[in-house]
Design an enzyme around this catalytic site. Structure first.
Site, PDB file in Angstrom:
ATOM      1  N   ASP A 136      46.887  19.212  78.269  1.00 55.45           N
ATOM      2  CA  ASP A 136      47.186  18.019  77.410  1.00 55.45           C
ATOM      3  C   ASP A 136      48.514  17.305  77.909  1.00 55.45           C
ATOM      4  O   ASP A 136      49.137  18.060  78.644  1.00 55.45           O
ATOM      5  CB  ASP A 136      47.354  18.397  76.101  1.00 55.45           C
ATOM      6  CG  ASP A 136      48.268  19.361  75.576  1.00 55.45           C
ATOM      7  OD1 ASP A 136      48.987  19.877  76.519  1.00 55.45           O
ATOM      8  OD2 ASP A 136      48.788  19.578  74.383  1.00 55.45           O
ATOM      9  N   TYR A 138      51.998  15.421  78.167  1.00 55.90           N
ATOM     10  CA  TYR A 138      53.667  15.939  78.006  1.00 55.90           C
ATOM     11  C   TYR A 138      53.888  15.170  76.592  1.00 55.90           C
ATOM     12  O   TYR A 138      53.391  14.112  76.246  1.00 55.90           O
ATOM     13  CB  TYR A 138      54.521  15.330  79.096  1.00 55.90           C
ATOM     14  CG  TYR A 138      54.308  15.931  80.350  1.00 55.90           C
ATOM     15  CD1 TYR A 138      54.612  17.305  80.667  1.00 55.90           C
ATOM     16  CD2 TYR A 138      54.067  15.055  81.466  1.00 55.90           C
ATOM     17  CE1 TYR A 138      54.746  17.739  81.830  1.00 55.90           C
ATOM     18  CE2 TYR A 138      53.910  15.764  82.815  1.00 55.90           C
ATOM     19  CZ  TYR A 138      54.129  16.766  83.176  1.00 55.90           C
ATOM     20  OH  TYR A 138      54.017  17.544  84.283  1.00 55.90           O
ATOM     21  N   PHE A 149      49.855  16.104  84.785  1.00 57.38           N
ATOM     22  CA  PHE A 149      50.917  16.427  85.529  1.00 57.38           C
ATOM     23  C   PHE A 149      52.281  15.386  85.946  1.00 57.38           C
ATOM     24  O   PHE A 149      53.193  15.634  86.470  1.00 57.38           O
ATOM     25  CB  PHE A 149      50.686  17.376  86.892  1.00 57.38           C
ATOM     26  CG  PHE A 149      50.028  18.651  86.570  1.00 57.38           C
ATOM     27  CD1 PHE A 149      50.572  19.831  85.918  1.00 57.38           C
ATOM     28  CD2 PHE A 149      48.431  18.671  86.603  1.00 57.38           C
ATOM     29  CE1 PHE A 149      49.724  20.958  85.535  1.00 57.38           C
ATOM     30  CE2 PHE A 149      47.999  19.717  86.320  1.00 57.38           C
ATOM     31  CZ  PHE A 149      48.497  20.912  85.753  1.00 57.38           C
ATOM     32  N   HIS A 258      48.480  28.893  87.188  1.00 57.59           N
ATOM     33  CA  HIS A 258      49.108  27.464  86.810  1.00 57.59           C
ATOM     34  C   HIS A 258      50.636  27.155  87.405  1.00 57.59           C
ATOM     35  O   HIS A 258      51.342  28.126  87.564  1.00 57.59           O
ATOM     36  CB  HIS A 258      49.330  27.484  85.253  1.00 57.59           C
ATOM     37  CG  HIS A 258      49.375  26.241  84.743  1.00 57.59           C
ATOM     38  ND1 HIS A 258      50.813  25.515  84.488  1.00 57.59           N
ATOM     39  CD2 HIS A 258      48.686  25.040  83.959  1.00 57.59           C
ATOM     40  CE1 HIS A 258      50.550  24.373  83.866  1.00 57.59           C
ATOM     41  NE2 HIS A 258      49.468  24.020  83.754  1.00 57.59           N
TER      42      HIS A 258
END
Length: 292
Positions: A136, A138, A149, A258
């Site tokens: 989701d 920031y 990202f 991740h």
């Protein structure tokens, strides 16, 4: 003065809302026609007009129109609109639209409303070569701009993006860029897709389970079914689960841990060389590699 002359002097009158969603218009023509029909006095018309001008100058009207009409009035790149047309008419999407509209009206949410579909608008369906799946947006001020990202220019690099840049340097020898804005990836055919496209300020995951996941599942399914030779980069278990619908006989799937410090420092992210592997596959498919 003749009523028709009065109306012709002001008709049509358009107001372009001063908001971060360009292209929203409010017509006053119909309002003046209604006033004429009910024979409203010119004094009332004048009062209405000066009130309207005040609203414009103070941006109150622009904000009202943005809040009531434009949030989640889907404006998406035409090729995506064609692929996903029936999705926008499904009951769950109507519920999602109402929810997101209420959220943006009542609390601060990210990204800005005009950038909710930024990943799609920068990377048309026919141009997609690589798909990176995030979770989701920031949730801190100024960060999210609709690309997973990535952060807007001038914003400090989040820890996950710092680790992505470390791996990029290790993999391809590219020095850490001065900005966290990855728009140049998107415009080369990298769809930077969050599973959830909106979030409340300061509340990670706050818009999960509201319908975005179903929408982005459809996006991935359509890409997998309609195209071949794509690269899907899945970082972390969430993205891996999201990628279960991908036809791995037709596409290259690159999986790892991740890039967040909690996961990356345990191993499984650094040294996986996702960027060179993606480019090698693209070249093998007769496509231009990405200039990461």
């Amino acid at each position: 003065m003749d009523d028709d002359l009065l109306l012709s002097a002001y008709s049509p009158i358009w107001f372009a809302c001063e908001s971060d969603y360009h292209g929203s218009f409010v017509s006053l023509t119909g309002i003046f026609h209604v006033m004429q029909h009910f024979r409203v006095s010119y004094f009332v018309v004048g009062l209405f007009w000066f009130t309207f001008v005040w609203l414009v100058q103070t941006n109150v009207l622009g904000r009202l129109v943005l809040n009531s009409l434009m949030i989640m009035n889907v404006k998406i790149e035409p090729s995506w609109a064609n692929v996903l047309a029936d999705e926008f008419n499904k009951p769950y999407f109507e519920i999602l639209t109402s929810y997101v509209r209420r959220e943006y009206q009542s609390v601060t949410c990210y990204p800005p409303a005009s950038l909710i579909f930024n990943a799609f608008n920068l990377c048309p369906f026919d141009a997609v070569k690589v798909v990176i799946i995030g979770q989701d947006p920031y949730h801190e001020p100024g960060q999210a701009h609709g690309l997973c990202f990535s952060v807007a220019g001038g914003v400090a690099l989040p820890p996950s993006l710092q680790n992505i840049y470390k791996e990029l340097q290790s993999d391809l020898g590219i020095q850490t860029p001065p900005t966290g804005d990855l728009t140049h990836w998107a415009t080369q055919g990298v769809l930077m897709l969050n599973a959830t496209l909106t979030v409340r300020a300061g509340q990670a995951g706050s818009h999960q389970g509201k319908g975005w996941e179903e929408f982005t599942d459809r996006v991935i399914s359509e890409l997998s079914a309609r195209k071949s030779g794509l690269v899907f980069i899945l970082w972390g278990n969430y993205a891996k689960n999201k990628g279960r619908v991908i036809d791995r006989k037709k596409h290259c799937v690159i999986e790892s841990s991740h890039p967040s410090p909690l996961s990356a420092n345990r191993g499984g992210f650094f040294g996986t060389k996702p960027f060179s592997r993606a480019n090698a596959y693209l070249v093998s498919q007769g496509q231009q590699p990405i200039n990461w």
